[in-house]
Design a protein around this motif. Structure first.
Motif, PDB file in Angstrom:
ATOM      1  N   PHE A  46       4.636  -6.021   4.888  1.00 16.96           N
ATOM      2  CA  PHE A  46       5.503  -6.519   3.993  1.00 16.96           C
ATOM      3  C   PHE A  46       4.850  -5.375   3.167  1.00 16.96           C
ATOM      4  O   PHE A  46       5.699  -5.028   1.632  1.00 16.96           O
ATOM      5  N   GLY A  47       4.020  -5.793   2.912  1.00 14.92           N
ATOM      6  CA  GLY A  47       2.857  -5.643   1.311  1.00 14.92           C
ATOM      7  C   GLY A  47       2.896  -3.881   1.191  1.00 14.92           C
ATOM      8  O   GLY A  47       2.676  -3.108   0.138  1.00 14.92           O
ATOM      9  N   ILE A  48       2.501  -3.970   2.302  1.00 11.56           N
ATOM     10  CA  ILE A  48       2.555  -2.001   2.814  1.00 11.56           C
ATOM     11  C   ILE A  48       4.035  -1.832   1.908  1.00 11.56           C
ATOM     12  O   ILE A  48       3.587  -1.276   0.850  1.00 11.56           O
ATOM     13  N   TRP A  49       5.321  -2.201   2.291  1.00 10.20           N
ATOM     14  CA  TRP A  49       6.213  -1.108   2.180  1.00 10.20           C
ATOM     15  C   TRP A  49       7.131  -1.792   0.369  1.00 10.20           C
ATOM     16  O   TRP A  49       7.456  -1.013  -0.485  1.00 10.20           O
ATOM     17  N   ALA A  50       5.510  -3.188   0.271  1.00 18.19           N
ATOM     18  CA  ALA A  50       6.099  -3.292  -1.591  1.00 18.19           C
ATOM     19  C   ALA A  50       5.230  -3.000  -2.841  1.00 18.19           C
ATOM     20  O   ALA A  50       5.632  -2.845  -4.541  1.00 18.19           O
ATOM     21  N   VAL A  51       4.464  -1.718  -1.933  1.00 19.41           N
ATOM     22  CA  VAL A  51       3.776  -0.268  -2.765  1.00 19.41           C
ATOM     23  C   VAL A  51       4.842   0.347  -4.010  1.00 19.41           C
ATOM     24  O   VAL A  51       5.847   0.600  -4.940  1.00 19.41           O
ATOM     25  N   ILE A  52       6.430   0.523  -2.964  1.00 22.31           N
ATOM     26  CA  ILE A  52       7.560   1.428  -3.458  1.00 22.31           C
ATOM     27  C   ILE A  52       8.198   0.480  -4.786  1.00 22.31           C
ATOM     28  O   ILE A  52       7.975   1.683  -5.114  1.00 22.31           O
TER      29      ILE A  52
ATOM     30  N   HIS B 142      -2.440 -14.024   2.392  1.00 22.04           N
ATOM     31  CA  HIS B 142      -3.206 -13.294   2.780  1.00 22.04           C
ATOM     32  C   HIS B 142      -4.330 -14.151   4.044  1.00 22.04           C
ATOM     33  O   HIS B 142      -3.863 -15.121   5.063  1.00 22.04           O
ATOM     34  N   TYR B 143      -4.842 -15.371   3.091  1.00 23.58           N
ATOM     35  CA  TYR B 143      -5.490 -16.446   3.411  1.00 23.58           C
ATOM     36  C   TYR B 143      -3.734 -17.667   3.758  1.00 23.58           C
ATOM     37  O   TYR B 143      -4.633 -18.749   5.007  1.00 23.58           O
ATOM     38  N   ILE B 144      -3.174 -18.333   2.889  1.00 21.57           N
ATOM     39  CA  ILE B 144      -2.446 -18.780   3.065  1.00 21.57           C
ATOM     40  C   ILE B 144      -1.743 -18.660   4.037  1.00 21.57           C
ATOM     41  O   ILE B 144      -1.610 -19.844   5.211  1.00 21.57           O
TER      42      ILE B 144
ATOM     43  N   LEU C  71      -0.541 -15.397  13.319  1.00 20.16           N
ATOM     44  CA  LEU C  71      -1.372 -14.146  12.892  1.00 20.16           C
ATOM     45  C   LEU C  71      -0.496 -13.298  12.962  1.00 20.16           C
ATOM     46  O   LEU C  71      -0.701 -11.992  11.930  1.00 20.16           O
ATOM     47  N   GLU C  72       0.731 -13.062  13.931  1.00 26.39           N
ATOM     48  CA  GLU C  72       1.988 -11.782  13.588  1.00 26.39           C
ATOM     49  C   GLU C  72       2.606 -12.877  12.491  1.00 26.39           C
ATOM     50  O   GLU C  72       3.442 -11.408  11.822  1.00 26.39           O
ATOM     51  N   ALA C  73       2.968 -13.511  12.017  1.00 23.19           N
ATOM     52  CA  ALA C  73       3.825 -14.031  10.720  1.00 23.19           C
ATOM     53  C   ALA C  73       2.629 -13.123   9.508  1.00 23.19           C
ATOM     54  O   ALA C  73       3.606 -12.606   8.199  1.00 23.19           O
ATOM     55  N   LEU C  74       1.311 -13.268   9.412  1.00 21.27           N
ATOM     56  CA  LEU C  74       0.123 -12.135   9.099  1.00 21.27           C
ATOM     57  C   LEU C  74       0.789 -11.130   8.804  1.00 21.27           C
ATOM     58  O   LEU C  74       0.212 -10.318   7.768  1.00 21.27           O
ATOM     59  N   ARG C  75       0.744 -10.470   9.949  1.00 21.36           N
ATOM     60  CA  ARG C  75       1.294  -9.203   9.949  1.00 21.36           C
ATOM     61  C   ARG C  75       1.967  -8.791   9.203  1.00 21.36           C
ATOM     62  O   ARG C  75       1.891  -7.715   8.905  1.00 21.36           O
ATOM     63  N   THR C  76       3.062  -9.109   9.825  1.00 18.59           N
ATOM     64  CA  THR C  76       4.084  -9.188   8.862  1.00 18.59           C
ATOM     65  C   THR C  76       4.243  -9.051   7.738  1.00 18.59           C
ATOM     66  O   THR C  76       4.734  -8.032   6.757  1.00 18.59           O
TER      67      THR C  76
END
Length: 114
Positions: free
Chosen positions: A61-67, A43-45, A52-57
């Protein structure tokens, strides 16, 4: 030097997991690897090198990566009843890999990148 520090941190995490696994609260050892060390770095990188939009994306994706992780845990839970530990772990990783591949394919299709 940075690589040596990262290796030392990794070794400390392994020692912490080993110590926790010997306590009456052994199950907490399963929480330690989920500390967002690599997520913080990613997230820092992304946040400093992209928008910031790329960070939000990336976060979404990280939320979905929990699956895939849930697929790993659920498959391992059931596979331990029918396979020996090493094979169950290997099969769990195979399930994670399949779920991660499906996630990436779905993400790319949904977001028009593939």
């Amino acid at each position: 030097m940075g690589l040596l520090i990262k290796a030392a941190i990794g070794a400390l995490v392994v020692v912490l997991i080993g110590l926790l696994s010997k306590t009456k609260n052994y199950y907490i050892a399963g929480l330690v690897p989920l500390f967002p060390t690599f997520a913080l770095i990613a997230h820092y990188i992304v946040g400093t090198e992209r928008s910031l939009e790329a960070l939000r994306t990336t976060i979404l994706f990280g939320i979905w990566a929990v699956i895939p992780y849930l697929v790993y845990l659920i498959s391992l839970y059931f596979l331990l009843g029918v396979l020996r530990l090493p094979l169950a772990l290997l099969a769990g990783v195979a399930c994670w890999t399949a779920a991660a591949w499906l996630l990436i394919q779905g993400w790319n299709r949904w977001h028009g990148q593939g």
